[in-house]
Scaffold this motif. Structure first.
Motif, mmCIF file in Angstrom:
data_model
loop_
_atom_site.group_PDB
_atom_site.id
_atom_site.type_symbol
_atom_site.label_atom_id
_atom_site.label_comp_id
_atom_site.label_asym_id
_atom_site.label_seq_id
_atom_site.Cartn_x
_atom_site.Cartn_y
_atom_site.Cartn_z
ATOM 1 N N THR A 100 -4.418 -0.293 -3.911
ATOM 2 C CA THR A 100 -3.242 0.329 -3.301
ATOM 3 C C THR A 100 -2.224 0.654 -4.377
ATOM 4 N N ASN A 101 -1.433 1.697 -4.144
ATOM 5 C CA ASN A 101 -0.296 1.960 -5.031
ATOM 6 C C ASN A 101 1.034 1.834 -4.289
ATOM 7 N N HIS A 102 0.977 1.606 -2.959
ATOM 8 C CA HIS A 102 2.233 1.537 -2.213
ATOM 9 C C HIS A 102 2.067 0.967 -0.810
ATOM 10 N N GLY A 103 1.173 1.556 -0.013
ATOM 11 C CA GLY A 103 1.131 1.277 1.418
ATOM 12 C C GLY A 103 0.228 0.116 1.770
ATOM 13 N N ILE A 104 0.644 -0.632 2.822
ATOM 14 C CA ILE A 104 -0.139 -1.761 3.310
ATOM 15 C C ILE A 104 0.206 -1.970 4.778
ATOM 16 N N ALA A 105 -0.798 -2.296 5.576
ATOM 17 C CA ALA A 105 -0.590 -2.541 7.005
ATOM 18 C C ALA A 105 -1.727 -3.402 7.514
ATOM 19 N N LEU A 106 -1.524 -4.018 8.678
ATOM 20 C CA LEU A 106 -2.548 -4.819 9.332
ATOM 21 C C LEU A 106 -2.805 -4.262 10.725
ATOM 22 N N SER A 107 -4.026 -4.415 11.194
ATOM 23 C CA SER A 107 -4.344 -4.011 12.553
ATOM 24 C C SER A 107 -3.607 -4.890 13.553
ATOM 25 N N ALA A 108 -3.562 -4.459 14.801
ATOM 26 C CA ALA A 108 -2.839 -5.201 15.832
ATOM 27 C C ALA A 108 -3.394 -6.607 16.001
ATOM 28 N N THR A 117 -3.742 4.755 -1.121
ATOM 29 C CA THR A 117 -3.672 5.189 -2.507
ATOM 30 C C THR A 117 -3.230 6.652 -2.509
ATOM 31 N N LEU A 118 -3.181 7.257 -3.673
ATOM 32 C CA LEU A 118 -2.836 8.671 -3.761
ATOM 33 C C LEU A 118 -3.731 9.524 -2.872
ATOM 34 N N ALA A 119 -5.012 9.190 -2.806
ATOM 35 C CA ALA A 119 -5.982 10.061 -2.135
ATOM 36 C C ALA A 119 -6.451 9.565 -0.780
ATOM 37 N N ASN A 120 -6.416 8.223 -0.544
ATOM 38 C CA ASN A 120 -7.139 7.677 0.597
ATOM 39 C C ASN A 120 -6.360 6.596 1.339
ATOM 40 N N THR A 148 4.403 15.741 -7.530
ATOM 41 C CA THR A 148 5.114 14.480 -7.353
ATOM 42 C C THR A 148 4.734 13.814 -6.036
ATOM 43 N N HIS A 149 5.380 12.691 -5.759
ATOM 44 C CA HIS A 149 5.284 11.964 -4.495
ATOM 45 C C HIS A 149 3.870 11.431 -4.236
ATOM 46 N N PRO A 150 3.463 10.417 -5.007
ATOM 47 C CA PRO A 150 2.113 9.869 -4.866
ATOM 48 C C PRO A 150 1.965 8.802 -3.797
ATOM 49 N N THR A 151 3.078 8.340 -3.200
ATOM 50 C CA THR A 151 2.981 7.265 -2.214
ATOM 51 C C THR A 151 2.536 7.805 -0.864
#
Length: 427
Positions: A100-108, A117-120, A148-151
């Motif tokens: 990861t370069n920024h985002g993270i989450a968990l399922s319910a 990531t930048l691409a996926n 720009t804006h890779p997040t």
């Protein structure tokens, strides 16, 4: 078989911070670099230091803190321990194989970990008790930008548990191609998690557009009571109007409402906010109407600056719900448990003199699930945690990025430039 996280050196624990009328407390360990100025009723301490550019955060169902560590491109798991009135870091480990370069989450249900990531967007099976993760599977692909804006901010829904929301920013300050929805940029899309686990979605052609005309959404969340989806946006830099430089105080950063997903308490099959355009790149919201100098402009009014594509009537574009100081860079938003307050992390300006931002602020919400302040208010933000010396920013101060609440209402805040995690009490 899941892969158990590889333990590394324990995270440094709490360090005392001086807050008026609140006794300073600490856990054994290394002190933080800064002593924030706290708003009335709040105190804070440092949970962890020495992290590599910590970005977004999430608390798992076992009460552990997961950190998207942008500098290492991995997820870090911090096991938390109670210590009197404080919480301390018991141990720290890297979740092996995560990216990861920024985002993270968990399922319910808490058993699937998502990263971006930048691409996926990548999904991993996850065991909250042991920290074991399975092999990652790309469920959304094709999000790379050349500029720009890779997040890629991501969020999941407790009311629509098969849905993941994914934001993709513009390809530059003024990305003219985003006047066409098919560009697949400057928008928030929703995707089916189960379908993505079978065959990965392509961002440009798959999913559904929840909102577009949004320059760079770096934080988004679901209201835990009413089910509304909210985003915070970083607006345009170096804005000029009729040849005048008005960028220091314009445009406004923006908090936007996108309705409730189907399945939420306010969700319907016909969300009237779904698919609306918020104006970018042709229209931007005012923060300092006098500086804009146009008639009938108030805070939040959309106007057309120099150098942007020809605009349809900006009055027909969807406005934000609240607006914030120019260039303060809101990077995350999280609600408390009863949705009476939303907390926003402002990373801080680079395109403004003097600097502004570098703080955590609160916005109060009413029983209708909406902010109590009017759309044109300049006083909707309540101070929570600020730098004592903003003159040291951006290099010598904390810069808030990610936010996460635990089950006891404590608010965790990451600071990427200083490599720290703070805990705010009283939120």
């Amino acid at each position: 078989m899941g892969r158990v996280s590889t333990t590394v050196a324990g995270v440094a624990a709490l360090a005392s911070l001086f807050v008026p009328d609140v006794a300073a407390q600490s856990c054994p360990g290394v002190s933080g670099r800064y002593q924030p100025k706290m708003g009335s009723g709040y105190r804070a301490s440092v949970l962890a230091t020495g992290l590599r550019q910590p970005r977004h955060l999430v608390i798992d169902s076992a009460g552990n803190l997961l950190v998207a560590e942008g500098g290492s491109q991995n997820v870090r798991r911090i096991v938390l321990q109670e210590n009197g009135d404080n919480v301390c870091a018991g141990s720290s480990s890297t979740l092996s194989g995560t990216s990861t370069n920024h985002g993270i989450a968990l399922s319910a249900d808490g058993n699937t970990l998502f990263t971006s990531t930048l691409a996926n967007v990548i999904a991993y099976s996850y065991n909250p008790s042991t920290g074991a993760v399975g092999t990652g599977k790309q469920i959304v692909q094709g999000m790379s930008n050349t500029g720009t804006h890779p997040t890629r901010a991501i969020a999941t829904s407790k009311f629509s548990p098969d849905t993941i929301l994914v934001a993709r920013g513009s390809n530059g300050n003024i990305d003219t191609s985003t006047t066409d929805k098919s560009s697949g940029r400057s928008m928030i899309k929703t995707f089916s998690i189960s379908q993505g686990q079978q065959t990965a979605h392509q961002y440009n052609t798959g999913g559904e557009v929840l909102a577009w005309g949004l320059r760079n959404i770096v934080g988004l969340t679901e209201d835990p009571v009413y089910g509304g989806i909210w985003s915070v946006e970083n607006q345009m830099d170096d804005v000029r109007l009729s040849g005048r430089d008005i960028h220091n105080n314009n445009p406004a950063e923006r908090l936007s409402y996108h309705g409730a997903l189907s399945g939420g308490p306010n969700g319907t099959a016909t969300n009237r906010y779904k698919g609306l355009n918020y104006g970018y790149p042709s229209c931007v919201p005012a923060w300092d109407p006098q500086n804009v100098g146009l008639q009938n402009v108030v805070v939040g009014t959309l106007f057309k600056p120099d150098g942007v594509p020809n605009a349809n009537d900006c009055a027909t574009r969807m406005p934000g719900r609240l607006h914030f100081h120019a260039h303060t860079a809101p990077l995350d938003i999280k609600f408390n448990a009863n949705a009476t307050q939303a907390y926003i992390a402002f990373h801080g300006s680079w395109n403004r003199n003097p600097a502004d931002g570098y703080r955590v602020m609160r916005v109060d919400f009413g029983p209708d699930g909406q902010p109590v302040h009017d759309v044109s208010s300049k006083t909707a933000q309540v101070p929570v945690m600020e730098n004592g010396n903003i003159g040291g920013c951006p290099n010598n101060c904390f810069r808030p990025v990610g936010l996460a609440f635990d089950s006891k209402g404590r608010l965790y805040v990451s600071s990427d430039t200083s490599g720290e995690i703070y805990v705010i009490y009283g939120a």
